[in-house]
Design a protein around this motif. Structure first.
Motif, short mmCIF file in Angstrom:
data_model
loop_
_atom_site.label_atom_id
_atom_site.label_comp_id
_atom_site.label_asym_id
_atom_site.label_seq_id
_atom_site.Cartn_x
_atom_site.Cartn_y
_atom_site.Cartn_z
N MET A 1 8.83 -28.79 -9.76
CA MET A 1 8.32 -27.55 -10.37
C MET A 1 9.47 -26.73 -10.97
O MET A 1 10.52 -26.59 -10.39
N MET A 2 9.24 -26.26 -12.12
CA MET A 2 10.28 -25.48 -12.81
C MET A 2 10.37 -24.08 -12.24
O MET A 2 9.36 -23.47 -11.91
N ASN A 3 11.56 -23.58 -12.14
CA ASN A 3 11.67 -22.18 -11.71
C ASN A 3 11.67 -21.25 -12.92
O ASN A 3 11.69 -21.68 -14.06
N GLU A 6 14.43 -21.49 -15.57
CA GLU A 6 14.32 -22.64 -16.48
C GLU A 6 13.25 -22.40 -17.53
O GLU A 6 13.41 -22.79 -18.69
N ILE A 7 12.16 -21.77 -17.13
CA ILE A 7 11.09 -21.48 -18.08
C ILE A 7 11.56 -20.49 -19.14
O ILE A 7 11.30 -20.66 -20.34
N GLU A 67 1.95 -24.88 -18.95
CA GLU A 67 2.24 -26.30 -19.11
C GLU A 67 3.55 -26.65 -18.39
O GLU A 67 3.64 -27.69 -17.74
N LEU A 68 4.52 -25.77 -18.52
CA LEU A 68 5.81 -26.00 -17.86
C LEU A 68 5.65 -26.02 -16.34
O LEU A 68 6.25 -26.83 -15.65
N ILE A 69 4.84 -25.11 -15.85
CA ILE A 69 4.63 -25.06 -14.40
C ILE A 69 3.97 -26.34 -13.91
O ILE A 69 4.35 -26.92 -12.90
N GLU A 70 2.98 -26.80 -14.70
CA GLU A 70 2.22 -27.97 -14.25
C GLU A 70 2.96 -29.30 -14.46
O GLU A 70 2.96 -30.16 -13.59
N THR A 71 3.57 -29.43 -15.64
CA THR A 71 4.15 -30.74 -15.98
C THR A 71 5.67 -30.76 -16.00
O THR A 71 6.28 -31.82 -16.02
N GLY A 72 6.28 -29.58 -16.03
CA GLY A 72 7.74 -29.54 -16.13
C GLY A 72 8.24 -29.77 -17.55
O GLY A 72 9.44 -29.86 -17.78
#
Length: 576
Positions: A1-3, A6-7, A67-72
DNA sequence: GCCGTTTTCGGCCCGACTGTTTTCAGTCG
């Protein structure tokens, strides 16, 4: 999971790629705004139930974040990366090259990184392009060479001397009515890109002349009627960029405000003005309907005009400062006048340059009524750390001086090392009679987080340790600190009643503003200290105060404002 | 792309300077 970090970075990357792609500028800045909205929200990602509720994040950017949270990953960014070579990104930093021009170089000449850009210059293909010319080509080549040698942002400690030099210079010019150093230096950022001076004068040509005739000028970057850009070389060092704005006195306040920024703060102010039918520029506040331009004697008058009180430059970051400083605001951020003492300094007994009484006199001159003499402990042999025997002798002297001076409380103190094995440098019976015990780490920075934190915990839990100095050990731009979870340290300090330091040395500024803010929220008292190793270094106090302001500290959170009795009571409380 | 009792479209901060043009786009702060 992205922090979260990073997002934020992905959103900013998307903005950069779009810029080169030639997207609409407002669309580009929408991505930057979304990144900023995330950054300025204190909550962690997990605690935000719906990101699209944040101001600045809408349907599009929320979808990317989710999307970033779900897939990175982000399909938007991935597509952009397919389309645009990664090597173009750093080229955006070159002065004179923005998205539009870089896009053109890519489209027309196939420039895709530093090397191909250099080749394009050298084969003289750039000057053939519409919108470019011979000069553009030379400038780009020059910028490419410069970029190798000069870091983008400089720690304020490295520009201190040049700043002082230019201040002295401007102060000596007869045609200068008043001037101020603005920009991120005035906002007390840890690093700066250049120095911005605002100069009030009736004779701009004369001031320009005088400045350009200084021997220390490197190159002249640009000059117009009101603006002057050049580099200075102080100390045989790197060239430092300097911008000077020459204005008539009536525009001084608004120009100063404009170039103090930040950009985001200015946007907030201008939106506020717009809401009441006015327009802010460097030259004043214009009534849109009548065209009448109002000017101000100083920034306070300017802020008052908008129903605000003076907003300290240090908090002009485009957060909620306008809401925090209404005209009748009772918010009192820490100021230089509140500081009653300095609690961390060295003398000739260890690695300081001046004697105890010289430091006392220097503190009296600065208007203090309390101070602590805190030399290094025995472990630090390179700094001539005090053996138990020397420590006792020194403290006898300090007590004698304390008797002697009625207007100054002088605490006996020590800056005690926390040893690599986690133990403290003196036994309990040695610490017993010391007024102000500082604990700090000067060794084995590379230990893992767990080991470092055990060292800090031993210190914080010791009843005699009043404060932990420079809690991260970092040196700005030169060395990262040791590995410590500062949220953990703040909790520990709160639990144990330990003071945390804001070390005012411009190389350190440790804790930094963002952690000071968290410490205050947690109810941890802060000491702003210079850690002076010579008299002049006591004058770093305002840098610490400015850092504290950036962290929104009020006077009561800072123990330097408490006075000797209240401070002593706090220390005593920890011991019982 | 985001936003909104001036609202669902049309704005989005404002101006100086440069190098290219020959009236202005791009960049910067």
């Amino acid at each position: 999971m992205m922090n979260k970090k990073e997002i934020i970075k992905v959103l900013e990357q998307i903005a950069v790629y779009m810029e080169i792609k030639g997207e609409n500028a407002f669309r580009v800045s929408a991505y930057r705004k979304a990144a900023q909205a995330l950054e300025q929200d204190e909550r962690s990602l997990r605690d935000i139930d719906d990101v699209s509720k944040l101001n600045g994040i809408g349907k599009g950017t929320a979808a990317i974040i989710n999307e970033l949270i779900e897939t990175g990953e982000s399909s938007v960014l991935n597509e952009l990366k397919e389309e645009i070579p990664e090597g173009l990104i750093p080229l955006l930093k070159l002065p004179g090259l923005g998205g539009k021009k870089l896009g053109k170089l890519y489209q027309e000449l196939g420039v895709k990184d530093r090397e191909t850009l250099k080749e394009a210059c050298e084969s003289n293909r750039i000057q053939e392009l519409a919108g470019f010319g011979k000069k553009s080509e030379e400038k780009i080549l020059h910028a490419l060479e410069e970029a190798n040698t000069r870091p983008e942002r400089l720690p304020i400690a490295t520009v201190e001397k040049a700043a002082q030099f230019l201040k002295d210079r401007l102060a000596s010019l007869e045609d200068v009515r008043r001037f101020e150093l603005a920009g991120s230096y005035r906002r007390a950022r840890e690093t700066v890109k250049d120095l911005d001076f605002i100069v009030s004068t009736d004779a701009p040509a004369s001031v320009r002349e005088s400045l350009l005739n200084m021997g220390e000028i490197g190159e002249i970057i640009g000059q117009g009627d009101t603006k002057l850009s050049f580099t200075v070389i102080i100390d045989d060092d790197f060239p430092l960029s300097v911008d000077v704005r020459l204005v008539e006195d009536e525009a001084f306040a608004t120009t100063l405000h404009h170039f103090t920024g930040s950009k985001d703060h200015n946007v907030l102010m201008r939106q506020l003005a717009k809401d009441q039918g006015e327009k802010i520029s460097e030259y004043g506040v214009e009534n849109v309907e009548t065209g009448e331009v109002k000017t101000f004697e100083d920034e306070t008058a300017f802020f008052n005009h908008f129903g605000l009180s003076f907003i300290p430059p240090e908090v002009r970051e485009g957060r909620d400062e306008l809401a925090q400083f209404p005209k009748d605001s009772d918010l009192q951020l820490i100021s230089n006048d509140d500081i009653r003492g300095d609690l961390h300094m060295h003398t000739t007994w260890s690695d300081g340059a001046h004697s105890i009484d010289e430091m006392i006199e220097a503190c009296r001159t600065r208007g203090y009524d309390m101070m602590a003499i805190t030399d290094h402990s025995q472990f630090l042999k390179v700094a001539n750390g005090l053996t138990v025997e020397r420590l006792k002798r020194q403290h006898e002297q300090v007590r004698m001086y304390n008797e002697q001076y009625e207007d100054m409380t002088i605490f006996t103190g020590i800056e005690m090392d926390i040893l690599p094995d986690g133990s403290l440098d003196y036994d309990d019976d040695v610490l017993e009679n010391i007024d102000f015990v500082i604990a700090s780490i000067h060794s084995s920075f590379q230990q893992d987080r767990n080991t470092i934190q055990q060292r800090l915990e031993t210190a914080a839990r010791h009843p005699k340790v009043a404060m932990i100095a420079h809690p991260t050990g970092r040196l700005i731009g030169r060395r990262d600190g040791y590995d410590v979870d500062l949220d953990w340290l703040i909790d520990l300090a709160k639990e144990t009643g330990t003071i945390l330091e804001c070390n005012a040395n411009p190389n350190r500024l440790d804790l930094s503003a963002e952690w000071l803010e968290k410490a205050q929220k947690a109810g941890v008292p802060i000491a702003i200290n210079t850690d002076a190793h010579r008299i002049e270094m006591l004058d770093h106090m305002p840098m610490g105060v400015s850092t504290a302001k950036r962290g929104w500290l009020n006077a009561d959170s800072v123990v330097n404002t408490w006075g000797a009795e209240r401070l002593k009571a706090w220390i005593d409380k920890k011991q019982t």
